[in-house]
Enzyme design. Structure first.
Site, PDB file in Angstrom:
ATOM      1  N   HIS A 215       1.356  -1.626  -7.195  1.00 21.99           N
ATOM      2  CA  HIS A 215       2.314  -0.550  -7.304  1.00 21.99           C
ATOM      3  C   HIS A 215       2.318   0.084  -8.680  1.00 21.99           C
ATOM      4  O   HIS A 215       2.307   1.297  -8.799  1.00 21.99           O
ATOM      5  CB  HIS A 215       3.724  -0.901  -6.855  1.00 21.99           C
ATOM      6  CG  HIS A 215       4.455   0.373  -6.534  1.00 21.99           C
ATOM      7  ND1 HIS A 215       4.137   1.130  -5.445  1.00 21.99           N
ATOM      8  CD2 HIS A 215       5.349   1.095  -7.219  1.00 21.99           C
ATOM      9  CE1 HIS A 215       4.835   2.251  -5.458  1.00 21.99           C
ATOM     10  NE2 HIS A 215       5.580   2.258  -6.524  1.00 21.99           N
ATOM     11  N   TYR A 219       1.822   4.191 -11.255  1.00 19.02           N
ATOM     12  CA  TYR A 219       2.468   4.809 -12.406  1.00 19.02           C
ATOM     13  C   TYR A 219       1.481   4.992 -13.548  1.00 19.02           C
ATOM     14  O   TYR A 219       1.642   5.888 -14.369  1.00 19.02           O
ATOM     15  CB  TYR A 219       3.691   3.996 -12.820  1.00 19.02           C
ATOM     16  CG  TYR A 219       4.688   3.986 -11.693  1.00 19.02           C
ATOM     17  CD1 TYR A 219       5.336   5.164 -11.343  1.00 19.02           C
ATOM     18  CD2 TYR A 219       4.907   2.864 -10.927  1.00 19.02           C
ATOM     19  CE1 TYR A 219       6.202   5.205 -10.272  1.00 19.02           C
ATOM     20  CE2 TYR A 219       5.767   2.892  -9.850  1.00 19.02           C
ATOM     21  CZ  TYR A 219       6.414   4.067  -9.530  1.00 19.02           C
ATOM     22  OH  TYR A 219       7.248   4.109  -8.463  1.00 19.02           O
ATOM     23  N   HIS A 366       1.520   9.283   2.525  1.00 18.51           N
ATOM     24  CA  HIS A 366       2.389   9.223   1.346  1.00 18.51           C
ATOM     25  C   HIS A 366       1.571   9.154   0.059  1.00 18.51           C
ATOM     26  O   HIS A 366       1.779   9.939  -0.867  1.00 18.51           O
ATOM     27  CB  HIS A 366       3.317   8.015   1.441  1.00 18.51           C
ATOM     28  CG  HIS A 366       3.977   7.672   0.144  1.00 18.51           C
ATOM     29  ND1 HIS A 366       5.009   8.421  -0.377  1.00 18.51           N
ATOM     30  CD2 HIS A 366       3.734   6.700  -0.765  1.00 18.51           C
ATOM     31  CE1 HIS A 366       5.367   7.907  -1.537  1.00 18.51           C
ATOM     32  NE2 HIS A 366       4.607   6.858  -1.799  1.00 18.51           N
ATOM     33  N   PHE A 367       0.631   8.208   0.001  1.00 19.56           N
ATOM     34  CA  PHE A 367      -0.018   8.069  -1.309  1.00 19.56           C
ATOM     35  C   PHE A 367      -1.049   9.156  -1.552  1.00 19.56           C
ATOM     36  O   PHE A 367      -1.371   9.443  -2.708  1.00 19.56           O
ATOM     37  CB  PHE A 367      -0.549   6.646  -1.562  1.00 19.56           C
ATOM     38  CG  PHE A 367      -1.682   6.166  -0.712  1.00 19.56           C
ATOM     39  CD1 PHE A 367      -2.946   6.685  -0.839  1.00 19.56           C
ATOM     40  CD2 PHE A 367      -1.469   5.133   0.195  1.00 19.56           C
ATOM     41  CE1 PHE A 367      -3.991   6.201  -0.069  1.00 19.56           C
ATOM     42  CE2 PHE A 367      -2.510   4.646   0.973  1.00 19.56           C
ATOM     43  CZ  PHE A 367      -3.774   5.188   0.836  1.00 19.56           C
ATOM     44  N   HIS A 368      -1.513   9.812  -0.487  1.00 14.26           N
ATOM     45  CA  HIS A 368      -2.356  10.976  -0.737  1.00 14.26           C
ATOM     46  C   HIS A 368      -1.515  12.137  -1.268  1.00 14.26           C
ATOM     47  O   HIS A 368      -1.971  12.881  -2.129  1.00 14.26           O
ATOM     48  CB  HIS A 368      -3.110  11.381   0.527  1.00 14.26           C
ATOM     49  CG  HIS A 368      -4.364  10.585   0.739  1.00 14.26           C
ATOM     50  ND1 HIS A 368      -4.376   9.360   1.333  1.00 14.26           N
ATOM     51  CD2 HIS A 368      -5.652  10.825   0.397  1.00 14.26           C
ATOM     52  CE1 HIS A 368      -5.610   8.887   1.360  1.00 14.26           C
ATOM     53  NE2 HIS A 368      -6.404   9.756   0.793  1.00 14.26           N
ATOM     54  N   ARG A 429      -2.866   2.486  10.251  1.00 13.20           N
ATOM     55  CA  ARG A 429      -3.862   2.911   9.278  1.00 13.20           C
ATOM     56  C   ARG A 429      -5.060   1.966   9.343  1.00 13.20           C
ATOM     57  O   ARG A 429      -5.051   0.981  10.056  1.00 13.20           O
ATOM     58  CB  ARG A 429      -3.255   2.948   7.878  1.00 13.20           C
ATOM     59  CG  ARG A 429      -2.624   1.656   7.424  1.00 13.20           C
ATOM     60  CD  ARG A 429      -1.842   1.844   6.140  1.00 13.20           C
ATOM     61  NE  ARG A 429      -2.745   1.970   5.011  1.00 13.20           N
ATOM     62  CZ  ARG A 429      -2.491   1.472   3.791  1.00 13.20           C
ATOM     63  NH1 ARG A 429      -1.387   0.816   3.561  1.00 13.20           N
ATOM     64  NH2 ARG A 429      -3.339   1.630   2.802  1.00 13.20           N
ATOM     65  N   ARG A 430      -6.095   2.300   8.564  1.00 10.64           N
ATOM     66  CA  ARG A 430      -7.322   1.496   8.459  1.00 10.64           C
ATOM     67  C   ARG A 430      -8.018   1.344   9.802  1.00 10.64           C
ATOM     68  O   ARG A 430      -8.428   0.252  10.182  1.00 10.64           O
ATOM     69  CB  ARG A 430      -7.044   0.112   7.897  1.00 10.64           C
ATOM     70  CG  ARG A 430      -6.262   0.110   6.617  1.00 10.64           C
ATOM     71  CD  ARG A 430      -6.074  -1.286   6.115  1.00 10.64           C
ATOM     72  NE  ARG A 430      -5.045  -1.343   5.095  1.00 10.64           N
ATOM     73  CZ  ARG A 430      -3.826  -1.827   5.308  1.00 10.64           C
ATOM     74  NH1 ARG A 430      -3.500  -2.304   6.477  1.00 10.64           N
ATOM     75  NH2 ARG A 430      -2.950  -1.816   4.343  1.00 10.64           N
TER      76      ARG A 430
END
Lengths: 541, 258
Positions: A215, A219, A366-368, A429-430
């Protein structure tokens, strides 16, 4: 004044070159998984591509950008040539060697373990060794940033550290500590198995150690973007930073609360107690604080620029902003995507809400949106802003740059919004392929088609970006002057020691890591009999 | 203020940041380890420490229990990669002689004319195991049990080798030898056609099961019931066949390593 231009350019060029390659793989993955493409004859090809895409986009690309930008900040903000430039080149070459070492087994299909490693899946040891080399190369950068700040401080006792360098060093310390989790997992758990010294692995412990990295690494990716928000955007649009202290506090808060929150990635894991999941969930909620502080401070800084340009009214000032300025445009897109992505992130970190989207395409979306969208578009802006100072040539075609940014923004929205949606519908996913002929999946086909088209818009934008940079290298020479950073409305003359140094905050970061990770890691380490047989990628079954 | 005074409670940054961090930590720990465990319905804790251990994820060892005794005899057959593989010509010949007594039901060439299972081309391991199970009583059958009662281990291996050696009947649905059309292999998602793989849930390749092609349905049922019934009853009376049609030794190697 930038002295080691070649060093900085090398980092950026390598970063964007591998980024472009990984972007092609990403677009292909979107296509082959969508109803537009046939089923893959060999799903392993998908995972091979996914491993390369993730490893490059997650480890190599942002690390190189942070390093290159970090060296540029160190030289221009501190006004001193980089101390240890030879070491910096060593770090760069370590990353080159590491990336090649890792990518060869991936290309051969010997390490299709995805960039998150997923033990008990075990790939070729060269893959992991390559990743370790990349991390070690970046640690050289961490050390150099610390050394350069120390040298400057000795020469300028009592003076406030320039905000850009303060934030840059905070980011480097965050990376140094957050990489430890994955390093422990790789060196103590995975590599002994990959090298054949052991045949079992504690996958539960490995997942907890990886969450330590997984995580806070986000950042670390975010740091160059936030540094650009505070120190590039206001200067580029003719404004001032609303508050220098607020900026420092934001970066400090990132340093402290980015670390002890990773277990929200393992909400679905039985080996972690519910109590620790709750604690990590709460601390993840605290990360909204530095983000909201930043949103407030930057919006105020932008408003200052608008009012200096004659903007009026409670909202009318927005029209007075220099919208034809690529940095302005990129920043606005970045904030929109940060808003949506951040809202989605609050759902992910909530222990209860996460249950409905855990391990679905929502997470990928989300993370894209956050990384590929909000963060990477600011990497573009940093490159556009910094390039004339590195090459000594100015970009002539701002229209093309704006087109590139628009394409990236639209492409990312078109890609990720349907992705979130099918995640809510339950698409996991995956997966290498989906049977859209199945009545249960058929309604998701249209969303997936949109998403894949968005992927190709992104690819177009990425290619355009490389073209713009390459053309910039052939533009007529123009002196861009010294590279400068934004000044605050009240530029500080003195700053409290706590806001001018990192020791206290690093201590808090490590302390919270011990309280929030100590017991889960210790308990899983001491608990015998929790290891499972390794599954070797590519082994004959 | 010097660097030395940074870590001092006289420094407001230190006292406030450490104080607030500790306060948040203590509050969340109390909430996560005491309040929320008790808020869960359906879980009873004997005391607060129990709740804390539960929230910390302390694994609870299951009470040691002895496995239930099986209702009847279970299969004791052990098959390794060398049990029935690569039989000698002599073994097949001996098997052929011994199999004369089976011919009345199973047919002189292993193709039954009496509504009994066809044994020609059956996996050697299947015959080996069934005969040993009949002999030991793990499987009982009025006709077969007496036949198996007096066979030696070598007899059983020879009979298995012989029947495996015989050519089996052509498969019931012979595969067309033409290459499969693209649409069959990959499907056509835009036209709503699923790939063959999605329709046939069984994996490709040889399966370690009894060959049932052209076996009379009565026997297919009996065999299935024998296996399913035993499994469902939990006594695993039929045991499990560990059979490796190809690359057997490698498989054994993997199992041992793990």
């Amino acid at each position: 004044v930038l002295v080691n231009k070649k060093l900085i350019l090398a980092h950026f060029w390598l970063a964007f070159a591998v980024f472009a390659l990984a972007l092609v793989l990403g677009a292909w993955q979107m296509f082959i998984r969508s109803p537009l493409g046939d089923w893959l004859s060999d799903p392993e090809l998908y995972y091979r591509s996914l491993t390369a895409h993730g490893t490059v986009m997650g480890y190599v690309f942002p690390t190189l950008v942070a390093m290159g930008f970090g060296y540029a900040i160190s030289e221009s903000a501190l006004g001193q040539p980089l101390v240890g430039a030879r070491w910096a080149w060593t770090g760069f070459w370590l990353i080159v060697v590491g990336a090649i070492t890792a990518m060869i087994p991936v290309a051969l299909g010997r390490a299709s373990v995805l960039y998150t490693f997923y033990p008990p899946l075990i790939g070729s040891p060269f893959y992991y060794i390559g990743v370790v080399l990349v991390v070690v190369g970046s640690w050289i950068w961490v050390a150099l940033m610390s050394v350069n700040l120390r040298v400057w401080k000795q020469a300028h006792p009592g003076e406030p550290v320039p905000l850009a360098m303060f934030a840059n060093v905070a980011g480097s310390y965050l990376w140094a500590w957050t990489a430890v989790g994955a390093a422990l997992e790789l060196l103590l758990q995975i590599l002994p198995v990959a090298l054949g010294l052991k045949s079992t692995i504690d996958a539960g412990l490995a997942r907890v150690l990886f969450s330590w990295t997984l995580h806070a690494i986000v950042y670390f990716w975010l740091m160059p973007t936030y540094i650009a928000y505070y120190t590039v955007v206001p200067r580029a649009i003719g404004g001032r930073v609303y508050s220098d202290s607020m900026a420092r506090i934001s970066f400090i808060l990132f340093l402290v609360v980015a670390m002890p929150i990773g277990i929200h990635h393992t909400f679905g894991d039985p080996q972690v107690g519910a109590g620790f999941k709750f604690v990590h969930s709460t601390f993840t909620a605290l990360v909204t604080l530095p983000t909201l502080l930043t949103v407030f401070t930057i919006c105020a800084s932008v408003e200052i620029a608008a009012r200096l340009r004659g903007g009026r009214g409670p909202f009318g000032w927005v029209t007075a902003l220099p919208w034809d300025n690529p940095v302005m445009l990129a920043f606005a897109f970045s904030f929109v995507m940060l808003g949506f992505g951040g809202a989605g992130g609050i759902i992910n970190m909530s222990y209860q809400l996460d249950a409905s989207i855990h391990n679905t395409q929502w997470i990928t979306g989300h993370f894209h949106l956050i990384f590929g969208g909000a963060i990477v578009i600011m990497y573009f802006a940093i490159a556009y802003d910094l390039w004339p100072h590195l090459t000594g040539r100015a970009f002539s075609d701002l229209r093309l740059i704006r087109t590139q940014l628009w394409l990236w923004f639209v492409g990312m929205i078109v890609t990720t919004f349907p992705w979130h949606w099918v995640g809510i519908l339950g698409m996991p996913r995956r997966m290498a392929y989906f049977d859209f002929a199945d009545p249960a999946l058929a309604p998701q086909a249209l969303s997936i088609i949109f998403s894949a088209i968005g992927g190709f818009v992104l690819l177009t934008s990425g290619i355009l970006f490389i073209v713009i940079l390459a053309r910039g290298a052939r533009a007529p020479a123009a002196d861009a002057g010294a590279y400068r950073f934004s000044r605050a409305v009240h530029q500080p003359a003195t700053v409290a020691v706590a806001l001018n140094s990192h020791a206290l905050w690093v201590a808090l970061m490590i302390g919270l890591t011990v309280t929030n990770y100590g017991y889960p890691i210790l308990a899983l380490t001491l608990d015998q009999g929790t290891s499972v047989p390794a599954v070797y990628v590519g082994a004959q079954r | 203020m010097s660097e030395r005074e940074l870590f001092s409670f006289r420094n407001p940054y230190f006292s406030v940041s450490v104080g607030v961090t500790l306060a948040i930590l203590v509050l969340t720990v109390i909430a996560g380890f005491l309040v929320l465990p008790y808020a869960q319905t359906g879980i009873k804790f004997t005391n607060a420490w129990d709740a804390i251990c539960s929230a910390a994820g302390l694994p609870r060892r299951a009470a040691p229990a002895t496995p239930p005794a099986p209702a009847g005899r279970t299969s004791e057959v052990v098959l390794t990669s060398s049990t029935v593989s690569r039989p000698s010509q002599e073994s097949i010949g001996r098997g052929a002689t011994l199999a004369q007594r089976c011919a009345i039901c199973h047919g002189p060439t292993g193709i039954s004319r009496a509504d009994s299972p066809n044994l020609a081309g059956q996996y050697a391991a299947v015959i080996y195991k069934q005969l040993l199970d009949f002999r030991s009583g793990a499987r009982t059958n009025a006709t077969m049990s007496p036949f198996a009662a007096n066979l030696s281990d070598q007899d059983v291996a020879d009979i298995a080798a012989y029947y495996a050696y015989l050519p089996r009947l052509p498969a019931y649905h012979p595969e067309p030898q033409l290459p499969k059309p693209h649409v069959v292999i990959y499907g056509a998602p835009m036209r709503g056609i699923a790939p063959r793989r999605a329709i046939r849930s069984v994996p490709e390749g040889p399966t370690p099961r009894v060959r049932l092609g052209r076996t009379p349905q009565r026997h297919q049922r009996a065999d299935a019931q024998h296996r399913a019934g035993a499994d469902a009853a939990g006594d695993r009376r039929s045991g499990r066949i560990l059979r490796f049609p190809t690359g057997g030794s490698r498989q054994i190697g993997r199992l041992k390593r793990t």
